[in-house]
Write an enzyme that holds these catalytic residues in place. Structure first.
Site, PDB file in Angstrom:
ATOM      1  N   HIS A 254       0.832  -1.206   0.000  1.00  0.00           N
ATOM      2  CA  HIS A 254       0.000   0.000   0.000  1.00  0.00           C
ATOM      3  C   HIS A 254       0.868   1.258   0.000  1.00  0.00           C
ATOM      4  O   HIS A 254       0.665   2.165  -0.824  1.00  0.00           O
ATOM      5  CB  HIS A 254      -0.909  -0.023   1.228  1.00  0.00           C
ATOM      6  CG  HIS A 254      -1.797   1.166   1.368  1.00  0.00           C
ATOM      7  ND1 HIS A 254      -3.115   1.173   0.961  1.00  0.00           N
ATOM      8  CD2 HIS A 254      -1.572   2.414   1.869  1.00  0.00           C
ATOM      9  CE1 HIS A 254      -3.648   2.356   1.195  1.00  0.00           C
ATOM     10  NE2 HIS A 254      -2.727   3.130   1.752  1.00  0.00           N
ATOM     11  N   GLU A 255       1.824   1.321   0.915  1.00  0.00           N
ATOM     12  CA  GLU A 255       2.656   2.522   1.003  1.00  0.00           C
ATOM     13  C   GLU A 255       3.568   2.661  -0.210  1.00  0.00           C
ATOM     14  O   GLU A 255       3.897   3.783  -0.612  1.00  0.00           O
ATOM     15  CB  GLU A 255       3.468   2.509   2.301  1.00  0.00           C
ATOM     16  CG  GLU A 255       2.628   2.517   3.575  1.00  0.00           C
ATOM     17  CD  GLU A 255       1.601   3.639   3.645  1.00  0.00           C
ATOM     18  OE1 GLU A 255       1.808   4.694   3.004  1.00  0.00           O
ATOM     19  OE2 GLU A 255       0.574   3.464   4.324  1.00  0.00           O
ATOM     20  N   HIS A 258       1.829   4.695  -2.786  1.00  0.00           N
ATOM     21  CA  HIS A 258       2.017   6.131  -2.571  1.00  0.00           C
ATOM     22  C   HIS A 258       3.419   6.574  -3.021  1.00  0.00           C
ATOM     23  O   HIS A 258       3.571   7.587  -3.709  1.00  0.00           O
ATOM     24  CB  HIS A 258       1.860   6.465  -1.084  1.00  0.00           C
ATOM     25  CG  HIS A 258       0.453   6.439  -0.587  1.00  0.00           C
ATOM     26  ND1 HIS A 258      -0.541   7.236  -1.098  1.00  0.00           N
ATOM     27  CD2 HIS A 258      -0.123   5.723   0.418  1.00  0.00           C
ATOM     28  CE1 HIS A 258      -1.675   7.010  -0.454  1.00  0.00           C
ATOM     29  NE2 HIS A 258      -1.451   6.088   0.476  1.00  0.00           N
ATOM     30  N   GLU A 284      -4.373   7.884  -3.156  1.00  0.00           N
ATOM     31  CA  GLU A 284      -4.928   6.648  -2.621  1.00  0.00           C
ATOM     32  C   GLU A 284      -5.315   5.688  -3.735  1.00  0.00           C
ATOM     33  O   GLU A 284      -5.282   4.469  -3.548  1.00  0.00           O
ATOM     34  CB  GLU A 284      -6.135   6.956  -1.733  1.00  0.00           C
ATOM     35  CG  GLU A 284      -6.536   5.830  -0.812  1.00  0.00           C
ATOM     36  CD  GLU A 284      -5.498   5.508   0.250  1.00  0.00           C
ATOM     37  OE1 GLU A 284      -5.568   4.398   0.821  1.00  0.00           O
ATOM     38  OE2 GLU A 284      -4.608   6.343   0.508  1.00  0.00           O
TER      39      GLU A 284
END
Length: 489
Positions: A254-255, A258, A284
């Protein structure tokens, strides 16, 4: 030197100082000694005072008046500088400094209250944060809606009412899907003990598998995983749990979504308004499509099953098909960051409604815990068992990020649109992911979304990339097809 060049030189210095402030925040959440919190609050307040003075410097207005760039990039730079300047001049310098000081201190208070399961220890400082943020909202809104002014910081050109309309469209189908899935037998849950240093080693491999450049980044541990920085220094954090390696692995992926966005932006935009992600919703969209549509796909989980078997040996899951079901298991739980795709947006809707009520003055801070617990029981059907699983679980409100939460679900909506287009554009996607090769997908996202940074408005960049106006239908169709097939509903 032209007025435009003078403006851009000034802006790059301001952006560089902003990156330094961000690095202080990274340090605070990763390696700063706990006892340093009071001093760090003063340091953050001092640099915010400098930043606010620069962002509201009268010379910016003069340069904006005189500059006349003719190309698309220059006009976009002017658009974003003007938008930021018009917001900055509405907020008194002493208020901006006070917010920076209080939120820096509040973060530490929140972390301790969360560890102690003590809401009462956090509420006084949260009351102060809410009061200051409402003052800021009033200054920005100038008679308009305070919450809309808050949202503008994270999702420009979007209002609370527009978000509410999207959520109202999503909620019935999500509730129906959740009920149908939870009525079916639950896949096997992961169990056992997973060495935490080994988790971090595999976490690093996952980061690079998804294109994260460790020459310009690093992976560390924090209580609450996050991504920080832009340009040539983009850092991520993850967390480990001895009994739940998925928390580590999917937080990392997930990170990385980003971070890949920030690392993928055209370097010509470095330290300019276009040199960062255009909105948190678009940001996101990248983290969620990396984590979910790619990372939790049948194809990629087959590869990950092999990696986990190689790392941990036999961990009790029979084969890749069973592993795919386990990764995507829909189950009751309290924690937003650990929620499955079916229920995640319901967690966001809860927070959206509560923080919107706080900003409107319809909900008092003293009533927050009870309001959270009542809403959670109504939405999910069971009671919150402890504050760290309830209103103390997220860092956002302690640091003043009101208006941020809904961008998570907007990101899911945007990701649904992008994934529909991605599958059409990369026909061999599943075969690539099954080999642990994400380059087809991440390359398409870099070309269509990431490289542009802030060049286009949020909804425009999603529409350009996906070929459709952003809306929830592609996401809802994806969820119903995926989980309908998994659970036979």
């Amino acid at each position: 030197m032209t007025a435009f060049n003078e403006l851009m030189a000034f802006q790059r210095e301001t952006s560089a100082l902003g990156q330094i402030a961000g690095r202080l925040g990274w340090d605070q959440e990763t390696v700063m000694p706990r006892g340093a919190a009071p001093q760090r609050a003063e340091e953050m307040a001092a640099i915010e005072a400098v930043l606010h003075a620069r962002r509201s410097d009268p010379r910016v207005a003069e340069w904006l008046e005189q500059a006349a760039p003719q190309d698309e990039v220059g006009k976009a730079q002017m658009r974003e500088i003007r938008r930021a300047y018009e917001r900055a001049v509405k907020v008194p310098a002493d208020l901006a400094t006070a917010i920076a000081r209080v939120t820096s201190a509040a973060q530490g208070t929140w972390a301790q209250a969360r560890a102690d399961e003590d809401v009462s220890a956090f509420l006084p400082v949260l009351e102060e944060v809410v009061s200051l943020k409402r003052q800021e909202g009033e200054a920005l809104a100038q008679g308009g809606d305070i919450y809309d002014a808050m949202v503008e910081d994270y999702e420009p050109y979007t209002t609370g009412a527009q978000i509410a309309a999207i959520f109202d469209e999503m909620r019935p189908r999500l509730v129906a899907l959740r009920a149908a899935v939870l009525d079916r037998p639950e896949p096997t849950a992961l169990s056992g003990s997973f060495d935490e240093p080994a988790q971090m080693r595999l976490s690093q491999k996952l980061a690079t598998t998804f294109g994260y450049d460790l020459n310009n980044g690093r992976v560390d541990k924090a209580v609450h995983p996050f991504s920080s920085g832009s340009g040539l220094d983009v850092r991520i954090t993850t967390r480990t749990s001895e009994t739940d390696p998925f928390n580590c692995f999917y937080s990392t992926i997930h990170e990385v979504g980003h971070a890949a966005y920030e690392q993928g932006i055209d370097k010509a935009y470095l330290l300019t308004p276009l040199g960062s992600g255009v909105s948190m919703g678009v940001h996101e969209s990248q983290s969620r499509i990396y984590e979910n549509q790619l990372g939790r796909s049948r194809a990629f989980t087959g590869w990950l099953f092999g990696q986990m078997t190689e790392t941990f040996g036999d961990f009790g899951i029979a084969d890749a098909d069973a592993f795919y079901a386990t990764v995507n298991r829909v189950h009751n739980g309290y924690i937003r960051t650990e929620a499955d795709e079916v229920q995640y947006n319901l967690h966001i809707m809860l927070r959206f409604d509560l923080e919107r009520a706080l900003m409107a003055g319809d909900l008092q801070v003293s009533e927050l815990e009870a309001a959270w617990n009542d809403r959670f029981k109504a939405d999910f059907g069971y009671a919150v068992d402890k504050p760290s699983n309830g209103c103390l679980q997220d860092v956002h409100w302690s640091v003043g990020l009101f208006g941020y939460f809904p961008t998570y679900s907007l990101g899911n909506v945007y990701a649904g649109c992008l994934y529909q287009a991605l599958r059409a554009a990369v026909p061999g996607l599943d075969a690539q992911l099954a080999d642990g090769d994400t380059s087809g997908a991440t390359g398409w996202l870099r070309d269509q979304v990431q490289q542009h940074g802030g060049l286009y408005a949020p909804r425009d960049i999603i529409a350009r990339a996906s070929g459709v106006e952003p809306g929830p239908e592609p996401l809802l169709a994806y969820l119903e097809e995926k989980f309908g097939t998994l659970y036979g509903v």
